[in-house]
Each structure stands twice: as structure tokens, then as C-alpha cells.
Design a protein around this motif. Structure first.
Motif, mmCIF file in Angstrom:
data_model
loop_
_atom_site.group_PDB
_atom_site.id
_atom_site.type_symbol
_atom_site.label_atom_id
_atom_site.label_comp_id
_atom_site.label_asym_id
_atom_site.label_seq_id
_atom_site.Cartn_x
_atom_site.Cartn_y
_atom_site.Cartn_z
ATOM 1 N N THR A 181 0.837 -1.198 0.000
ATOM 2 C CA THR A 181 0.000 0.000 0.000
ATOM 3 C C THR A 181 0.872 1.248 0.000
ATOM 4 O OG1 THR A 181 -1.794 -1.124 1.171
ATOM 5 C CG2 THR A 181 -1.767 1.291 1.266
ATOM 6 N N ILE A 182 0.428 2.239 -0.778
ATOM 7 C CA ILE A 182 1.102 3.537 -0.819
ATOM 8 C C ILE A 182 0.062 4.619 -0.570
ATOM 9 C CG2 ILE A 182 2.501 5.130 -2.188
ATOM 10 C CD1 ILE A 182 3.370 2.775 -3.900
ATOM 11 N N ASP A 183 0.348 5.520 0.364
ATOM 12 C CA ASP A 183 -0.461 6.719 0.582
ATOM 13 C C ASP A 183 0.346 7.914 0.108
ATOM 14 O OD1 ASP A 183 -2.248 5.023 1.739
ATOM 15 O OD2 ASP A 183 -1.982 5.753 3.791
ATOM 16 N N TRP A 184 -0.315 8.820 -0.599
ATOM 17 C CA TRP A 184 0.408 9.957 -1.158
ATOM 18 C C TRP A 184 -0.554 11.120 -1.376
ATOM 19 C CZ3 TRP A 184 -2.326 6.672 -4.035
ATOM 20 C CH2 TRP A 184 -2.992 7.145 -5.167
ATOM 21 N N ASN A 185 -0.017 12.264 -1.703
ATOM 22 C CA ASN A 185 -0.835 13.391 -2.152
ATOM 23 C C ASN A 185 0.038 14.289 -3.018
ATOM 24 O OD1 ASN A 185 -0.147 16.178 -0.705
ATOM 25 N ND2 ASN A 185 0.211 14.502 0.777
ATOM 26 N N TYR A 186 -0.616 15.166 -3.793
ATOM 27 C CA TYR A 186 0.137 16.165 -4.551
ATOM 28 C C TYR A 186 -0.762 17.351 -4.855
ATOM 29 C CZ TYR A 186 -2.087 14.405 -8.896
ATOM 30 O OH TYR A 186 -2.980 14.036 -9.868
ATOM 31 N N ASN A 187 -0.129 18.496 -5.029
ATOM 32 C CA ASN A 187 -0.843 19.698 -5.441
ATOM 33 C C ASN A 187 -1.085 19.643 -6.946
ATOM 34 O OD1 ASN A 187 -0.876 20.876 -2.855
ATOM 35 N ND2 ASN A 187 1.232 21.591 -3.140
ATOM 36 N N ILE A 188 -2.337 19.838 -7.332
ATOM 37 C CA ILE A 188 -2.720 19.703 -8.740
ATOM 38 C C ILE A 188 -2.260 20.947 -9.501
ATOM 39 C CG2 ILE A 188 -4.634 19.385 -10.332
ATOM 40 C CD1 ILE A 188 -6.211 18.190 -7.944
ATOM 41 N N GLY A 198 -1.889 16.383 -17.196
ATOM 42 C CA GLY A 198 -2.984 16.387 -16.249
ATOM 43 C C GLY A 198 -2.931 17.616 -15.376
ATOM 44 N N GLY A 199 -4.064 17.923 -14.726
ATOM 45 C CA GLY A 199 -4.122 19.085 -13.851
ATOM 46 C C GLY A 199 -5.495 19.712 -13.892
ATOM 47 N N TYR A 200 -5.542 21.012 -13.685
ATOM 48 C CA TYR A 200 -6.837 21.698 -13.741
ATOM 49 C C TYR A 200 -6.760 22.853 -14.728
ATOM 50 C CZ TYR A 200 -5.066 25.611 -10.910
ATOM 51 O OH TYR A 200 -4.360 26.707 -10.459
ATOM 52 N N GLU A 201 -7.916 23.190 -15.274
ATOM 53 C CA GLU A 201 -8.088 24.405 -16.061
ATOM 54 C C GLU A 201 -9.126 25.250 -15.354
ATOM 55 O OE1 GLU A 201 -9.620 25.985 -20.459
ATOM 56 O OE2 GLU A 201 -9.633 23.843 -19.996
ATOM 57 N N ASN A 202 -8.781 26.509 -15.106
ATOM 58 C CA ASN A 202 -9.703 27.409 -14.419
ATOM 59 C C ASN A 202 -10.452 28.271 -15.428
ATOM 60 O OD1 ASN A 202 -9.870 30.456 -12.991
ATOM 61 N ND2 ASN A 202 -10.673 28.740 -11.801
ATOM 62 N N PHE A 203 -11.766 28.349 -15.250
ATOM 63 C CA PHE A 203 -12.620 29.202 -16.073
ATOM 64 C C PHE A 203 -12.956 30.429 -15.238
ATOM 65 C CE2 PHE A 203 -12.854 25.094 -17.920
ATOM 66 C CZ PHE A 203 -13.128 25.264 -19.270
ATOM 67 N N LEU A 210 -11.918 22.617 -14.301
ATOM 68 C CA LEU A 210 -12.130 21.343 -14.994
ATOM 69 C C LEU A 210 -10.874 20.519 -14.756
ATOM 70 C CD1 LEU A 210 -13.494 20.916 -18.628
ATOM 71 C CD2 LEU A 210 -11.691 19.467 -17.725
ATOM 72 N N TYR A 211 -11.049 19.362 -14.102
ATOM 73 C CA TYR A 211 -9.909 18.537 -13.701
ATOM 74 C C TYR A 211 -9.712 17.360 -14.657
ATOM 75 C CZ TYR A 211 -10.011 21.088 -9.303
ATOM 76 O OH TYR A 211 -9.970 22.075 -8.353
ATOM 77 N N THR A 212 -8.473 17.193 -15.103
ATOM 78 C CA THR A 212 -8.086 15.985 -15.828
ATOM 79 C C THR A 212 -7.024 15.298 -14.975
ATOM 80 O OG1 THR A 212 -6.454 17.235 -17.116
ATOM 81 C CG2 THR A 212 -8.623 16.927 -18.104
ATOM 82 N N SER A 327 -15.747 17.784 -13.020
ATOM 83 C CA SER A 327 -16.085 19.203 -13.083
ATOM 84 C C SER A 327 -17.592 19.359 -12.945
ATOM 85 C CB SER A 327 -15.616 19.826 -14.399
ATOM 86 O OG SER A 327 -15.937 21.200 -14.442
ATOM 87 N N ARG A 328 -18.008 20.486 -12.377
ATOM 88 C CA ARG A 328 -19.440 20.783 -12.345
ATOM 89 C C ARG A 328 -19.881 21.422 -13.654
ATOM 90 N NH1 ARG A 328 -17.032 23.909 -8.595
ATOM 91 N NH2 ARG A 328 -17.944 22.656 -6.913
#
Length: 793
Positions: A181-188, A198-203, A210-212, A327-328
Motif C-alpha cells: 500500500t502507498i499513501d500519497w498526495n500532490y498539489n494539482i 494532467g491538472g486543472y483548467e480554471n474558467f 475542470l480537472y483531468t 467538473s461541475r
């Protein structure tokens, strides 16, 4: 702020390339037609000489159970994964390698494949930043929280840039599996500003993201028979080498987000409204796209940022990766597609913001459906239950889901270029489900094996979408500008991904063009298509290498294509075949007949060797050797004795032999050939790459004829060849490669016009051959032989 020099950034060309070995490099023939031989790896029990997997073929497997938490406020992704890794190799593994692709976004953890840079001619205030030394951590990249075995005990690990090594407490033996098992996190990252896949696009207008979410979890590297661990660093260019497995992924996101991902969602009934679920059920049987989340619903969702959360659960089987989007803003539509070859019922779906509605609502899902059906015709039947296109202002592919571009103007209009670009990128990225998501090549090493093969099949699919579709990659003429470049800007297709200067033409266009030339010009469609399908069938859900493709295409077609792989894939020479000269001749039929002549001759002397070589002498001296003719008296014929001087023949006696002459043509025969003209066409291979010679003949009466000589015409002289034709009407012109199907870089030397100034006509003698004038093998044609001269003994 403006600076007065030009920005330049190039990649070094020093690195891994496949060497184009030649046995006789100083020769003017043979080299281009040599077999690839030792250039290709030696066949073995894992990979056969026919190009198919061998009886000892194996590959490892990895199953993933992942839980993800998307923190929209902090733009952070937190994850926990349990990996079950199966060692099917014959080797004991002391450690495992995993990919940490998000580290490429870090200023301190990235692979750091630096590129040359120079001063720009101009730059913006946003782009201009002070060089900080030492480099500061920008806060991106993977933060590992813990790595434990199945019992919760810590595992030792080391991170090397974008790669992670886990040391095992004991060797993982053949046939064993390990759970950890690996637990991790990162800033998108903001992928619009920072780049990346990958990442986010801000409108900004509506304050939504919108997250990919791609390359987002620690992923197992491939351990293979041909490479061992594929743990080359991820630099952002060379893509991925991944193992197949099963995935179960839970994604906890804001409650008003719509999620799409690899595989099938297992809890739509919990995350969709009753109306949305009803529309989804309708879409499952629809032949036209049904809006599951409507445009009005998406617009309303944009205005309210829910603080509630929902968990979406997806499962996927026999896939090499998992990606998702959230994304919403999403409109979501879908319909059912039936793949005729296997009767597979597939949900073709699209997710897109309102900014893309005018294009994606019309075309996206239909393009998805068209793609998986057309690729199924040319490769293997699409095996998965889902195929999805997401509009995210980019182009990138993952199993069953891909991210594409294509937005309208604010008034809903769009240009033709945007429309065609959007359809083309949807076809391309959906097509990647086949190459490399199923036919799972090593993208980190050989970009062309996924991008090139996929771009070629994309071209076939675009052609079947619209016969007037303006494809930019595939037709031979479109690669000409690239092939014209100086050699220091070119490298063979068989080059490592990181070391290619002209990446798009080299990895996408040139291999796609080469395959199209094979299909249309060299092999023919039927033969090529059968061989190409054989490759896809053999290597579906396996790890092919270049030699497996080259060998299969030859094995399944019966065509020797080593000359083509050698020239097009291992070399950088262009095609430039020129018509140098045309020599014209008409028949001279008024020849005086040649009379029968009597020739004097003597009989043949004994044919034994004039020099006694060392082998004959030693054989006579060796008492252990006996000779057949000494033991079998019946084998001691006239010539046995003649060679030993035991038969007496008058070697000086003169005999007379009648040599038949030729007779002139009669009036009827002259009438038959009176309009014959011979044309000798001399060609020069100026470019160096051999290709078929394709000719269009236009005659003075306006009629046309076509002829094609295979590339093997160059096998005895790779620099110059000639072809002679006899026509009973006068030529007006000759056009070489009239359909521009060989990627000839200079068409100015492909045309010859008979305008009088270059029509120097000579003569060739034409006579009537007498019956029986041809020689018969083994007969003397009337001459006396020594046995006859000795009285027929």
C-alpha cells in the motif's frame, strides 16, 4: 519588454538509435536490399522469428484498489492505493520500480532533461522571471506519506526523480505475488499555465475548474523479457510503459461534480439524480447521443459550489492505466455502439463544458462511435464496455477515456479548421485505445509504435468519416517538406523519444506515411490489411517491440520488406527519383537477310582440370580413400578413358557446322510493326531511398497507360536503372509518380515531354528469327562430339 535575439530551444540528438548496419557500404548495389539480420534482436522462446509471441512468452500483472480525495479548495489530490503485483517472469525480483510522473511538475524532483536555450526576441511580463539559484521547490510533485506491506509494516523505498524503487524484504519469486500500500498526495498543477498532461483548467468567468486527473497514482513499471525494468525517467515527452491489470477506484469529489473515468461506474444510482439516471438508461439503447446531463443543468451547476461530497466508484478490467475527469461544468451525452466483429455493446460518451457545446454536441460522441467501429475493422474488435471523449483544451489518451480540444466562439460559431481539428483529435485520441492501450508497446522508448501506428489508422478512419477530410498526416505528399530538411535536423524513426528534434514528423507523420505507402503502393490494400490485423491480433494485451511488428508484417504477407524498414525506419534518406534521359528508337526492318554460314571446328578436348589441385593429390595419396569409378567398371565410359588418353581421337580433324542466318521481315510483318517505337527511360536515384517506379504515359491521341516497377528494380544498381517500353503509338509525355504516392521530394525532375527538342530518334534492327534456332540444353546442335569422332563407342 523586447530583446533583439531569437528564442531557440532544441533537443540533443545524442542517444539511443538503431544502427543501420551495411555489409558492403562502398558498393552501388545490394546494401538497401540486405536483410535486417543482426539489426533485429535474435528470436527466442519469448519472441519468434515470425513476429508472434513465443511459447515461453510471459508478462507481469498489477491490480490496483485506489481511493482518491479531490480537495477543490486547496487543489490537492490525496490518494491511497493497494497494489497486488504478480511476478509471472522466470526471474526472482529483489525490488520493484514504480513511476511518479507528477514529479515532472516539480522544480526539484523532475527528471531534469535540460534543453538548450537562448535569449528571446520578445517576452511578456508573465513569462519573464528572475533566475533563482539554487532552484527553489515550487511545491509540486508527489508527497509520499507511507509505503507498507500487507501487514502494515513499512517497506524501504528510494525516489530517483520520477522513479521510485521499493526494496522487498525477500525476493519475489516466479509465480508469487506481493500486496503493498502507498499513501500519497500532490498539489494539482494548472496545466494551462504549467503544461503537462494532467491538472486543472480554471474558467475565470464562472470561477470553476475542470480537472483531468492523469498519471496521478504511483504506477508499476514494466518488467519484460526484452528490457528488464523499464525505468527510464519521465521527461514529459516519452510516454509510458505499463502493465495490464484490474482497477477498482473510488473518487470522492464535490457533490455537484460530474465524473468520467476509465471503465464502468458501479454506483450511478447513488451519484446521479433520478432524471439523469433515467437518461443514462435511455442512452444505453439509443442510436443517437442522449444528453445525460443537459446544458441547462451544467449552467446551473456552474453557479453553485456545493460543499457536500459524493463518491463515484469505477471498475476496469484488463487495462494498463486509469484516468478520470471531474467538473461541475460538464454536459454529458452518450449512446450505444455495437461492434459487429464481436457484437460488443459499447457506451460511447462525451463530457464537455458549455464553451464546447456547439461542436461536441454535434460531433464528439458520433466521432467516438465511428472511431471504435473503424479501428475494429482494421485491427481487433473493440473489447471494452466504454469509450469516452472529454473536451479539455488538449489531446491525451488513456484506456476508455481521452482528453481533446475544440471550443466554439462565444456566439456558438466555429471555423472549419477548428471543426476538423476537433474531429481529428477525437479520432486520434480514441484510437489510442488500440495503440498502445491494448497493443501495449513501450512508448517511453519507441514513440512511433503507438503514435505512428495510431496516426496511420487515424488517417484510415478520417478517410471513412469524410472523403474530403483534410488529413495532415498519412498521404505521401504531406511528408515531403520534412524529408527535404538537412540531415542534421533528421534522425531515423528508430530513435529514442527523448532524442528527436522534429518530434511530430518523426514519431507521427513519417511512420504513418510509410504504412500508407506500404498499403497503397507497395503491398496493396488486401495484403497489407491482413498482415496489419495479424499484428494487432497477435499482440493484443501484450508488449510488442519493433521487431515483432516488422517480422509479423512480412510473415503474414509473404512480402520481403526489409528494404523498406531499412530505408524508411532506420535511415534518413529521402525519395528523389529523376527521369534523366529518354532515348527513342524505331525499327529498321529493311535488313538484308543473313545467309547460312559454314563454320569450321574440331572436337572438344578432354575436360579434366588442367591443374592438379592439392585436394586431388592428397586424395590419391590417402590409402583410406577409394573412388567410385575405380570400383564400378560400368561407370568407366568412353569419357573416363578419353580423359586418361585411352581413347584416340583425331583432335586436328576439321568438321563443318552450318550456322543458320536470319531472314528479313515480309510485307505483312512489316505492316504489323510499322508504328512501333521504343523508349528507353533512364532513372537516377538522387535521394537515396529506393521506391517503386510508377509511370503515367500520355500518348499523342490523348490516351494514357500506367506501369509500376517494384522497388526491387534497384537491387543490382541502387543509383541508376533503365526501363525500355515498345508502343505502337507515339508518346507525348511521361510522368513519374503521377499520384505523388512515394513522397518524392523533387517533382521537377519527374516529367518528360516530347516537344521535338529532345526527341532524337535512332534505329534498332528488327529481323525474323528462324524456327529451331534456339539452343537445346545438353544437345550439340549438329556438332560432332568426341564419342562420334571415335566411332560411337
Amino acid at each position: 519588454m523586447k530583446l533583439k535575439v531569437t528564442l531557440l530551444s532544441v533537443f540533443t540528438t545524442i542517444g539511443i538509435t538503431a544502427q543501420n548496419i551495411q555489409n558492403n557500404p562502398g558498393s552501388n548495389h545490394g546494401n538497401k536490399f540486405e536483410q535486417l539480420g543482426t539489426i533485429l534482436p535474435t528470436p527466442n522462446i519469448y519472441r519468434t522469428a515470425s513476429g508472434s509471441p513465443g511459447h515461453g512468452y510471459w508478462q507481469n500483472k498489477a491490480d490496483y484498489d485506489i481511493k482518491a480525495y479531490l480537495d477543490e479548495d486547496k487543489r490537492n489530490l490525496k490518494g491511497s492505493e493497494t497494489i497486488t503485483y504478480y511476478n509471472n517472469s522466470p526471474d526472482d525480483l529483489d525490488y520493484l520500480w514504480l513511476q511518479l510522473d507528477e514529479n515532472e511538475q516539480s522544480t526539484v524532483k523532475k527528471a531534469d532533461y535540460a534543453s538548450s536555450s537562448t535569449l528571446p526576441s520578445s517576452t511578456s511580463d508573465q513569462q519573464l522571471k528572475t533566475t533563482d539559484l539554487p532552484v527553489k521547490d515550487n511545491g509540486y510533485g508527489v508527497s509520499l506519506e507511507k509505503v507498507t506491506d500487507a501487514s502494515g509494516a513499512p517497506l524501504s523505498y528510494t525516489v530517483n526523480k520520477t522513479m521510485m524503487r521499493i526494496d522487498l524484504p525477500k525476493a519475489l519469486k516466479k509465480g508469487e505475488k506481493i500486496v503493498f500500500t502507498i499513501d500519497w498526495n500532490y498539489n494539482i498543477p494548472n496545466r494551462i499555465k504549467m503544461g503537462g498532461r494532467g491538472g486543472y483548467e480554471n474558467f475565470a468567468e464562472d470561477g470553476n475548474d475542470l480537472y483531468t486527473i492523469t498519471q496521478w497514482y504511483p504506477r508499476m513499471c514494466v518488467y519484460s523479457d526484452f528490457h528488464g525494468w523499464q525505468n527510464h525517467q519521465f521527461t514529459g515527452r516519452g510516454e509510458f510503459a505499463l502493465v495490464f491489470g484490474n482497477f477498482k477506484v473510488s473518487m470522492n469529489v464535490p457533490a455537484d461534480h460530474i465524473v468520467g473515468g476509465t471503465g464502468e461506474c458501479r454506483n450511478y444510482d447513488q451519484v446521479l439524480t433520478a432524471d439523469q439516471l433515467a437518461r443514462y438508461r435511455k442512452a444505453e439503447t439509443a442510436n443517437e447521443p442522449v444528453e445525460i446531463v443537459t446544458l441547462d443543468e451544467a449552467k446551473k451547476a456552474e453557479k453553485n459550489h456545493s460543499k457536500q461530497r459524493k463518491t463515484w466508484i469505477f471498475e476496469a478490467h484488463d487495462v494498463r492505466d486509469f484516468a478520470w475527469t471531474a467538473s461541475r461544468k460538464f454536459v454529458w451525452d452518450g449512446m450505444r455502439v455495437v461492434i459487429p466483429e464481436n457484437n460488443n455493446k459499447v457506451m460511447a460518451m462525451s463530457f464537455y463544458p458549455k464553451e464546447a457545446y456547439g461542436l461536441y454536441r454535434k460531433f464528439s460522441t458520433k466521432a467516438v462511435a465511428h472511431t471504435i467501429k473503424t479501428y475494429s475493422e482494421f485491427t481487433i474488435p473493440y473489447p471494452y464496455p466504454v469509450a469516452q471523449s472529454v473536451e479539455a483544451a488538449n489531446g491525451m489518451e488513456y484506456p476508455m477515456i481521452c482528453f481533446n480540444f475544440g471550443r466554439t466562439e462565444k456566439d456558438g460559431t466555429y471555423s472549419e479548421g477548428t471543426k476538423n481539428g476537433m474531429i481529428g483529435v477525437v479520432i486520434h485520441e480514441v484510437g489510442h485505445n488500440f495503440f498502445p492501450m491494448i497493443i501495449n508497446s513501450d512508448e517511453r522508448q519507441w514513440t512511433w509504435m503507438d503514435e505512428g501506428l495510431n496516426t496511420f489508422t487515424e488517417y484510415l478512419t478520417e478517410e471513412k468519416w469524410d472523403n474530403k477530410f483534410p488529413s495532415k498526416r498519412g498521404p505521401a505528399w504531406t511528408i515531403v517538406d520534412y524529408m527535404k530538411l538537412p540531415k542534421n535536423q533528421l534522425e531515423p524513426i528508430m530513435s529514442n523519444s527523448e532524442n528527436i528534434v522534429q518530434f511530430g514528423p518523426n514519431a507521427y507523420s513519417k511512420p504513418a506515411t510509410g504504412l500508407n505507402i506500404l498499403r497503397e503502393t507497395i503491398m496493396g490494400r488486401e495484403l497489407f490489411d491482413k498482415a496489419f490485423k495479424t499484428y494487432a491480433k497477435r499482440w493484443a494485451f501484450k508488449h510488442p517491440e519493433p521487431a515483432d511488428f516488422f517480422r509479423t508484417m512480412e510473415d503474414a504477407s509473404g512480402e520481403d520488406l526489409d528494404w523498406f524498414w531499412r530505408g524508411w525506419f532506420y535511415g534518413t534518406d529521402p525519395v528523389d527519383i529523376a527521369i534523366d534521359k529518354v532515348t527513342i528508337a524505331t525499327p529498321d526492318m529493311d535488313l538484308p537477310p543473313k545467309e547460312t554460314k559454314e563454320l569450321q571446328y574440331t572436337v572438344e578436348k578432354p575436360l579434366q582440370n588442367s591443374f592438379e589441385d592439392i585436394s586431388k593429390i592428397k586424395n590419391r595419396e590417402d590409402k583410406n580413400i577409394s573412388f567410385y569409378v575405380d570400383k564400378d567398371k560400368e561407370a568407366q565410359d568412353f569419357y573416363y578413358r578419353y580423359d586418361r588418353g585411352q581413347e584416340k581421337v583425331d583432335a586436328n580433324k576439321q568438321y563443318t557446322f552450318k550456322a543458320e542466318g536470319n531472314s528479313a521481315l515480309d510485307g505483312k510483318e512489316k505492316e504489323k510493326f510499322k508504328n512501333i517505337t521504343a523508349y528507353q527511360i533512364d532513372f537516377t536515384n538522387k535521394g537515396g531511398l529506393v521506391m517503386p517506379i510508377i509511370l503515367e504515359f500520355t500518348f499523342e491521341d490523348g490516351s494514357k497507360l500506367y506501369d509500376k516497377s517494384s522497388a526491387q528494380i534497384w537491387r543490382l544498381n541502387e543509383q541508376q536503372v533503365s526501363k525500355t517500353y515498345y508502343f505502337d503509338k507515339k508518346l507525348k509525355s511521361i510522368q513519374l509518380d503521377p499520384m505523388r504516392e512515394t513522397a518524392d521530394i523533387d517533382t521537377s525532375n519527374n516529367f518528360w515531354s516530347f516537344d521535338g527538342s529532345n526527341a532524337q530518334v535512332s534505329k534498332f534492327q528488327l529481323f525474323k528469327q528462324k524456327q529451331g534456332a534456339g539452343a537445346t540444353r545438353g544437345a550439340s546442335n549438329g556438332r560432332v562430339n568426341p564419342m562420334q569422332a571415335a566411332g560411337g563407342k
